[in-house]
Design a protein around this motif. Structure first.
Motif, mmCIF file in Angstrom:
data_model
loop_
_atom_site.group_PDB
_atom_site.id
_atom_site.type_symbol
_atom_site.label_atom_id
_atom_site.label_comp_id
_atom_site.label_asym_id
_atom_site.label_seq_id
_atom_site.Cartn_x
_atom_site.Cartn_y
_atom_site.Cartn_z
ATOM 1 N N PHE A 17 38.511 41.678 43.201
ATOM 2 C CA PHE A 17 38.989 40.641 44.114
ATOM 3 C C PHE A 17 39.608 41.247 45.365
ATOM 4 O O PHE A 17 40.004 40.520 46.287
ATOM 5 N N TYR A 18 39.671 42.570 45.443
ATOM 6 C CA TYR A 18 40.428 43.271 46.482
ATOM 7 C C TYR A 18 39.495 44.236 47.199
ATOM 8 O O TYR A 18 38.810 45.040 46.567
ATOM 9 N N ASP A 19 39.455 44.148 48.529
ATOM 10 C CA ASP A 19 38.622 45.052 49.320
ATOM 11 C C ASP A 19 39.381 46.361 49.498
ATOM 12 O O ASP A 19 40.265 46.477 50.347
ATOM 13 N N LEU A 37 35.842 38.255 31.367
ATOM 14 C CA LEU A 37 36.565 38.231 32.639
ATOM 15 C C LEU A 37 35.604 38.440 33.813
ATOM 16 O O LEU A 37 35.741 37.788 34.863
ATOM 17 N N HIS A 38 34.651 39.337 33.637
ATOM 18 C CA HIS A 38 33.675 39.594 34.698
ATOM 19 C C HIS A 38 32.866 38.336 35.026
ATOM 20 O O HIS A 38 32.633 38.019 36.206
ATOM 21 N N LEU A 39 32.460 37.594 33.995
ATOM 22 C CA LEU A 39 31.694 36.370 34.202
ATOM 23 C C LEU A 39 32.492 35.355 35.009
ATOM 24 O O LEU A 39 32.001 34.787 35.997
ATOM 25 N N HIS A 40 33.729 35.126 34.616
ATOM 26 C CA HIS A 40 34.546 34.124 35.304
ATOM 27 C C HIS A 40 34.932 34.590 36.704
ATOM 28 O O HIS A 40 35.015 33.768 37.638
ATOM 29 N N LEU A 41 35.178 35.879 36.900
ATOM 30 C CA LEU A 41 35.487 36.382 38.234
ATOM 31 C C LEU A 41 34.287 36.258 39.166
ATOM 32 O O LEU A 41 34.446 35.961 40.362
ATOM 33 N N PHE A 54 36.792 30.714 45.289
ATOM 34 C CA PHE A 54 38.187 30.686 44.849
ATOM 35 C C PHE A 54 38.894 31.998 45.192
ATOM 36 O O PHE A 54 40.048 31.982 45.653
ATOM 37 N N LEU A 55 38.242 33.128 44.970
ATOM 38 C CA LEU A 55 38.878 34.421 45.233
ATOM 39 C C LEU A 55 39.244 34.554 46.706
ATOM 40 O O LEU A 55 40.356 34.992 47.045
#
Length: 571
Positions: free
Chosen positions: A177-179, A416-420, A428-429
């Motif tokens: 979620f973070y660049d 977690l990977h699927l939902h992210l 959303f992110l």
């Protein structure tokens, strides 16, 4: 007797059920009125860093077997389960706590927002069983801390860079979620980062090259069209006079762009060109003046073109501030062993050290720059700027252990990977990150620093002004052509037909008048002829009557006869 005992037994059971129901209702009412339990780290799963004797990982192999048999969907694998995450809180930037150590639920922070959304989508819980960790202890690296986190807890919540060297240590990384792309940050207060130079063509900075070319071409075209519409007999001009006329109209067109409109149109089409040119010059001059202020009010400072990459910094022997024992530190050291690095304990301290002049440049993550660029504490004077392109692209996020047999932790990572992934696809992110940035904004510096080229006005910005002017020029040309055609072709024909119609009418009236006069003259001639014959007869009678008429009367009769003969001959 048995019937009586059965009735008593049923009665007793009914009373017992009623009593249990009352107890449940009272307990439920008590729970509803009781204040919610504060969210705090669970002390039962809290331990010292690098304590290898404790492990709080859970076993997910039963869920793995259900998925393997097709009895459970991956996205629902963690439903009704509780997981045990550990949060890495180094600078308290992504988590907010109250003074009593509980989570501030009104503004919990980015990490908690993401975990809450993951829990909602996956149907699991985490708030009753999580741990909190801080900076890595001296003598250890963040990679060491990452390995210990994933060995001890179900998932480590932070912005971990997914380096291949970390994957080799048995760490897996779901969707980030973070660049964490590695970039360079410079400081305008550092002489090595900037150069100040005189630019003779700074006056042209408000417009891009395309706009200038279109502007000059438009003014020249407008001058020629205006001259052709106003000077209808230009074909008869000599070369010298024609060149003088062209110069005059070009002068007036360019003078209009400077704000002085000196155009007196003599034709309707020329008037339309005059109005269009005046409006065009007004808009273009206003745009130029407004954009010129940003280039001339302050001294123009440009980044040193000699420093664009990390390699340029290393070759120049300059110093870089960087988070010590971090993945970025590891990457830079592996790529440039001779680099001069000033290590600091936190990402925030990287920017603090740069402002203090402890280094010439800072090495940080792209998302960290987005965050601290907005901070008044770090960038109050907007003196920090991004240098060059991305050194290396990375994505950062949560981490867990690679385990497909003992505890099947890899199943947790896949869920977690699927939902992210879904959170990334539906936005959303990105929305969560932008909301976090706006909440932390405390200065007016832009999140995306514009370069000089981006502040220039290009055709995309002012193209509509050119289009409107061209349309009005086209209409003016049409009006001029129609007017010229009317004056040279249609109007002479109309004038000729009008004159012919007027001339025909007058001729008919004249013929009628002549015919009428001839008839009147014929009638008069007949009467005169009759009078002449009568008088002649009387004259003859007078001659036959000698002695009866005097000579005087005879002379008078002769005179009248002569006059009548003369009148008759004229008619």
């Amino acid at each position: 007797m048995l019937s009586f005992l059965r009735v008593v037994s049923l009665w007793t059971a009914w009373l017992s059920l009623q009593l249990q129901l009352q107890l449940c209702l009272s307990s439920d009412a008590h729970l509803r009125h009781r204040a919610p339990k504060p969210i705090k780290p669970d002390p039962r799963i809290t331990t010292n860093q690098f304590n290898r004797t404790a492990s709080f990982r859970q076993n997910f192999c039963d869920l793995q077997q259900l998925i393997s048999r097709g009895d459970l969907e991956l996205k629902h694998a963690l439903r009704y389960r509780s997981i045990r995450p550990i949060f890495l809180n180094t600078t308290e930037e992504f988590m907010n706590f109250r003074p009593d150590g509980s989570v501030d639920e009104s503004n919990p922070g980015l990490y908690f927002v993401l975990m809450d959304e993951l829990a909602r989508r996956g149907g699991f819980t985490w708030k009753e069983s999580f741990a909190l960790d801080g900076r890595v202890i001296e003598g250890k690296s963040y990679t060491d801390l990452l390995v210990w986190h994933t060995d001890t807890y179900d998932v480590s919540v932070s912005w971990w860079l997914g380096l291949s060297s970390r994957s080799e240590l048995g760490v897996s990384f779901p969707k980030g979620f973070y660049d964490a792309s590695i970039i360079i940050i410079g400081n305008t207060n550092d002489p090595s980062s900037l150069i100040t130079r005189f630019n003779f063509f700074s006056w042209s900075a408000p417009f891009g090259l395309g706009v200038w070319l279109f502007l000059v071409a438009t003014l020249i075209l407008t001058a020629f069209i205006y001259m052709l519409l106003e000077e209808s007999d230009w074909r008869t001009y000599s070369v010298a006079i024609f060149c003088d006329k062209v110069f005059i109209y070009l002068y007036k067109a360019f003078l209009a762009f400077c704000g002085h409109v000196d155009i007196n149109a003599q034709t309707k089409a020329g008037g339309l060109v005059s109005i269009s040119l005046s409006f065009f010059a007004l808009l273009m001059l206003s745009s130029y003046t407004a954009n010129l202020v940003g280039f001339l009010v302050q001294q123009k400072i440009e980044t040193n073109s000699n420093i664009q990459t990390v390699e340029d910094i290393v070759n120049a022997g300059l110093t870089m501030c960087i988070l010590g024992d971090s993945a970025k530190h590891q990457v830079i050291k592996q790529s440039f062993p001779n680099s001069v690095l000033h290590e600091v304990p936190t990402e925030k301290d990287v920017f603090v050290a740069l402002n203090k002049g402890l280094c010439n440049y800072a090495i940080t993550a792209a998302s960290a720059w987005e965050e601290f660029e907005r901070s008044d504490e770090i960038n109050s004077k907007c003196n920090l700027f991004r240098v060059g392109k991305v050194f290396r692209n990375y994505e950062a996020g949560f981490a867990s252990k690679v385990d497909v047999g003992n505890y099947c932790t890899s199943l947790l990572k896949e869920v977690l990977h699927l939902h992210l992934l879904q959170m990334s696809e539906d936005g959303f992110l990105r929305n969560a990150w932008e909301n976090y940035l706006e909440d932390r904004r405390s200065n007016s510096c832009s999140t995306n620093t514009e370069s000089e080229n981006e502040t220039k006005l290009v055709l995309d910005n002012v193209g509509s002004v050119f289009i409107v002017h061209y349309v009005l020029l086209f209409i003016a040309v049409i009006i001029g052509c129609v007017g010229s055609f009317y004056n040279t072709r249609i109007q002479p024909d109309l004038r000729q037909s009008f004159y012919e119609s007027v001339r025909s009418k007058e001729q008919r009236e004249l013929e009628h008048h002549i015919l009428k006069s001839q008839q009147e003259f014929a009638s008069i001639k007949m009467k005169l002829d009759a009078m002449t014959s009568i008088l002649k007869e009387g004259h003859d009678n007078l001659e036959n009557k000698e002695g009866k008429v005097s000579l005087h009367h005879k002379s008078m009769a002769e005179d009248v006869l002569v006059l009548l003969n003369a009148s008759t001959s004229k008619i």
